[in-house]
Design a protein around this motif. Structure first.
Motif, PDB file in Angstrom:
ATOM      1  N   LEU A 159      21.433  -4.709 -12.367  1.00 39.61           N
ATOM      2  CA  LEU A 159      22.675  -5.042 -11.491  1.00 39.61           C
ATOM      3  C   LEU A 159      22.849  -4.672 -10.752  1.00 39.61           C
ATOM      4  N   THR A 160      23.006  -3.569 -10.438  1.00 42.93           N
ATOM      5  CA  THR A 160      22.825  -2.736  -9.466  1.00 42.93           C
ATOM      6  C   THR A 160      21.493  -3.099  -7.994  1.00 42.93           C
ATOM      7  N   THR A 161      20.303  -2.998  -8.538  1.00 41.41           N
ATOM      8  CA  THR A 161      20.031  -3.605  -7.864  1.00 41.41           C
ATOM      9  C   THR A 161      19.408  -4.663  -7.718  1.00 41.41           C
ATOM     10  N   PHE A 162      20.139  -5.441  -8.793  1.00 44.50           N
ATOM     11  CA  PHE A 162      19.696  -7.160  -8.039  1.00 44.50           C
ATOM     12  C   PHE A 162      20.922  -7.665  -6.921  1.00 44.50           C
ATOM     13  N   SER A 163      21.735  -6.522  -6.599  1.00 45.82           N
ATOM     14  CA  SER A 163      23.290  -7.100  -5.570  1.00 45.82           C
ATOM     15  C   SER A 163      22.677  -6.457  -4.629  1.00 45.82           C
ATOM     16  N   ASN A 164      21.795  -5.367  -4.725  1.00 45.80           N
ATOM     17  CA  ASN A 164      21.050  -4.904  -3.913  1.00 45.80           C
ATOM     18  C   ASN A 164      20.640  -5.646  -2.968  1.00 45.80           C
ATOM     19  N   MET A 165      19.793  -6.551  -3.807  1.00 48.77           N
ATOM     20  CA  MET A 165      19.232  -7.380  -3.465  1.00 48.77           C
ATOM     21  C   MET A 165      19.510  -8.516  -2.188  1.00 48.77           C
ATOM     22  N   MET A 166      20.984  -8.986  -2.933  1.00 54.20           N
ATOM     23  CA  MET A 166      21.563  -9.986  -2.475  1.00 54.20           C
ATOM     24  C   MET A 166      22.327  -9.065  -1.061  1.00 54.20           C
ATOM     25  N   THR A 167      22.641  -8.161  -0.831  1.00 59.80           N
ATOM     26  CA  THR A 167      23.247  -7.461   0.102  1.00 59.80           C
ATOM     27  C   THR A 167      22.915  -6.535   0.799  1.00 59.80           C
ATOM     28  N   ASP A 168      21.285  -6.640   0.126  1.00 58.77           N
ATOM     29  CA  ASP A 168      20.633  -5.390   1.337  1.00 58.77           C
ATOM     30  C   ASP A 168      21.292  -3.796   2.287  1.00 58.77           C
ATOM     31  N   LEU A 169      21.718  -3.864   0.859  1.00 55.05           N
ATOM     32  CA  LEU A 169      22.688  -2.741   0.582  1.00 55.05           C
ATOM     33  C   LEU A 169      21.485  -1.862  -0.187  1.00 55.05           C
ATOM     34  N   ASN A 170      21.010  -0.092  -0.439  1.00 53.28           N
ATOM     35  CA  ASN A 170      20.143   0.580  -1.102  1.00 53.28           C
ATOM     36  C   ASN A 170      21.588   1.834  -2.439  1.00 53.28           C
ATOM     37  N   LEU A 171      22.656   1.165  -2.724  1.00 53.41           N
ATOM     38  CA  LEU A 171      23.593   2.047  -3.857  1.00 53.41           C
ATOM     39  C   LEU A 171      22.655   2.093  -4.706  1.00 53.41           C
ATOM     40  N   THR A 172      23.475   2.579  -5.476  1.00 50.94           N
ATOM     41  CA  THR A 172      22.545   3.589  -7.104  1.00 50.94           C
ATOM     42  C   THR A 172      23.633   2.800  -7.895  1.00 50.94           C
ATOM     43  N   ASP A 173      25.172   2.763  -7.794  1.00 52.87           N
ATOM     44  CA  ASP A 173      26.046   2.305  -8.805  1.00 52.87           C
ATOM     45  C   ASP A 173      26.805   1.179  -8.035  1.00 52.87           C
ATOM     46  N   MET A 174      26.582   0.509  -7.981  1.00 55.20           N
ATOM     47  CA  MET A 174      27.229  -1.382  -7.868  1.00 55.20           C
ATOM     48  C   MET A 174      29.045  -1.414  -8.215  1.00 55.20           C
ATOM     49  N   GLU A 175      28.562  -1.069  -9.905  1.00 53.06           N
ATOM     50  CA  GLU A 175      29.386  -1.540 -11.097  1.00 53.06           C
ATOM     51  C   GLU A 175      30.700   0.055 -11.200  1.00 53.06           C
ATOM     52  N   THR A 176      30.307   1.190 -10.424  1.00 51.57           N
ATOM     53  CA  THR A 176      31.169   2.270 -10.045  1.00 51.57           C
ATOM     54  C   THR A 176      32.643   1.634  -9.942  1.00 51.57           C
ATOM     55  N   CYS A 177      33.993   2.296 -11.308  1.00 51.35           N
ATOM     56  CA  CYS A 177      35.249   1.791 -10.466  1.00 51.35           C
ATOM     57  C   CYS A 177      35.627   2.651  -9.484  1.00 51.35           C
ATOM     58  N   TYR A 178      34.760   3.295  -9.177  1.00 51.63           N
ATOM     59  CA  TYR A 178      35.654   4.193  -7.920  1.00 51.63           C
ATOM     60  C   TYR A 178      34.922   4.265  -6.543  1.00 51.63           C
ATOM     61  N   LYS A 179      35.844   2.787  -5.955  1.00 49.78           N
ATOM     62  CA  LYS A 179      35.788   2.489  -4.836  1.00 49.78           C
ATOM     63  C   LYS A 179      36.821   2.837  -3.767  1.00 49.78           C
ATOM     64  N   ALA A 180      36.677   3.909  -2.894  1.00 50.50           N
ATOM     65  CA  ALA A 180      37.686   3.937  -2.489  1.00 50.50           C
ATOM     66  C   ALA A 180      37.790   3.412  -0.849  1.00 50.50           C
ATOM     67  N   ILE A 181      38.435   2.476  -0.266  1.00 45.81           N
ATOM     68  CA  ILE A 181      38.593   1.286   0.828  1.00 45.81           C
ATOM     69  C   ILE A 181      39.582   1.989   1.886  1.00 45.81           C
ATOM     70  N   ARG A 182      39.507   1.467   2.532  1.00 45.85           N
ATOM     71  CA  ARG A 182      40.319   1.702   3.793  1.00 45.85           C
ATOM     72  C   ARG A 182      41.327   0.541   3.383  1.00 45.85           C
ATOM     73  N   GLY A 183      43.181   1.121   3.381  1.00 48.34           N
ATOM     74  CA  GLY A 183      43.046   0.054   3.113  1.00 48.34           C
ATOM     75  C   GLY A 183      43.828  -1.433   4.137  1.00 48.34           C
ATOM     76  N   ASP A 184      43.338  -1.577   5.320  1.00 48.15           N
ATOM     77  CA  ASP A 184      43.943  -2.673   5.975  1.00 48.15           C
ATOM     78  C   ASP A 184      42.438  -4.050   6.110  1.00 48.15           C
ATOM     79  N   LEU A 185      41.515  -3.142   5.613  1.00 53.02           N
ATOM     80  CA  LEU A 185      40.173  -3.671   5.029  1.00 53.02           C
ATOM     81  C   LEU A 185      40.253  -4.455   4.327  1.00 53.02           C
TER      82      LEU A 185
END
Length: 250
Positions: A159-185
Motif C-alpha cells: 500500500l505504501t508503494t502504491f501510495s508513493n507511486m501516486m504521490t511521488d513521495l518515498n515514504l516507508t510507512d504511509m499507513e502509520t497512525c503517527y503523523k504530526a502536522i502543523r495545526g494550521d496546515l
C-alpha cells in the motif's frame, strides 16, 4: 518540565522553527470499544512533558467506553470530548477531533496502546527546528516493534508503494497512525474518508499541498485480533480505492 531538543542553528536558511515552549500539541484520539486501554493511554499522553490539548471522540462505542470517557473527562484527563451518536469510522472521528483542535501542532493517537507517546519528542523534532510541516513515524525504520504478522507487513509495504507511486513521495510507512502536522496546515486539508481511508487521504493531501514531510523511526507494539485489532483485509483492499480517489481529487 518541558521536553528538551537541540537548539536550531540561526544561520540555516529556509527553516521555519516552532519554539518548543510555544507548542500546544492537539492530541486527536479516535476511540471505539477501548474501555480496557483508554485510561492507560491518557495517562501516557499526560505524562509527556509538553502542553497538550487532549481531544477524544467516541465513535458510538458499545462496551462501556463512552461512560469511561465521560468519567475521565470529569476527572480532567480529557480537554475536549465529542460523542458520535452512530458509528461513523476512524476517519470521521479524526475529522471531528481535528475540527475541535486549536493547537499549532496536531497528532493522531490511537487508544489501543500500539503507539507510545514517549516517541513524540522524536516526531516533533523536525517541526520544532523548522525542517518539516509534517512528520510520519515509521514502523519500518528500525524502532523497537513487536514481532507479529508477516502478511500484514507485506500489505503495508504494498500500500505504501502504491501510495508513493501516486504521490511521488518515498515514504516507508504511509499507513502509520503517527503523523504530526502543523495545526494550521492540518486544518486546511480537505478530508472526507470515514474509515481507515484517512491515512492514504491525508498523505495525498499533504503531497498536494507541497508540505515538507519527514520520517522518523518509532516503536510499535501491534495487537493481535484476539487482543482487539480492528483493521482487516477488507480495509486493505479498500485502501487501494482510497489512494486512487485521493490522488485524483483535491
Amino acid at each position: 518540565m518541558m521536553m528538551s531538543l537541540p537548539p536550531v542553528p540561526s544561520h540555516i536558511r529556509g527553516r521555519t522553527p516552532l519554539p518548543l515552549d510555544e507548542i500546544v500539541l492537539s492530541v486527536l484520539i479516535p476511540v471505539y470499544n477501548e474501555r480496557s486501554t483508554i485510561e492507560t493511554i491518557l495517562d501516557a499522553v499526560r505524562a509527556v512533558p509538553i502542553r497538550t490539548q487532549v481531544i477524544c471522540v467516541d465513535d458510538c462505542s458499545t462496551d462501556g467506553t463512552r461512560e469511561e470517557l465521560q468519567r475521565l473527562s470529569a476527572a480532567g484527563k480529557i480537554d475536549v470530548l465529542r460523542l458520535h451518536e452512530v458509528n461513523r469510522g476512524k476517519g470521521a472521528a479524526i475529522r471531528t477531533a481535528l475540527a475541535a483542535s486549536t493547537g499549532n501542532v496536531v497528532i493522531v493517537q490511537d487508544a489501543d496502546l500500539e503507539y507510545d507517546p514517549a516517541d513524540w519528542s522524536v516526531l516533533l523534532a523536525p517541526i520544532v527546528d523548522g525542517r518539516a510541516d509534517a512528520v510520519f513515524g515509521s514502523r519500518f525504520l528500525g524502532g523497537q516493534h513487536r514481532v507479529l504478522h508477516f502478511w500484514h507487513s507485506v500489505g503495508n509495504r504494498v500500500l505504501t508503494t502504491f501510495s508513493n507511486m501516486m504521490t511521488d513521495l518515498n515514504l516507508t510507512d504511509m499507513e502509520t497512525c503517527y503523523k504530526a502536522i502543523r495545526g494550521d496546515l492540518a486544518r486546511s486539508l480537505t478530508l472526507t474518508s470515514d474509515r481507515f481511508g484517512f491515512e492514504p487521504e491525508v498523505t495525498a493531501r499533504l503531497a498536494q499541498a507541497k508540505a515538507r514531510i519527514y520520517e522518523v523511526p518509532i516503536s510499535y507494539a501491534g495487537r493481535t485480533y484476539a487482543e482487539g485489532k480492528k483493521i482487516g483485509w477488507r480495509d486493505g483492499v479498500a485502501a487501494f480505492w482510497h489512494i486512487l480517489r485521493a490522488s485524483f481529487t483535491r
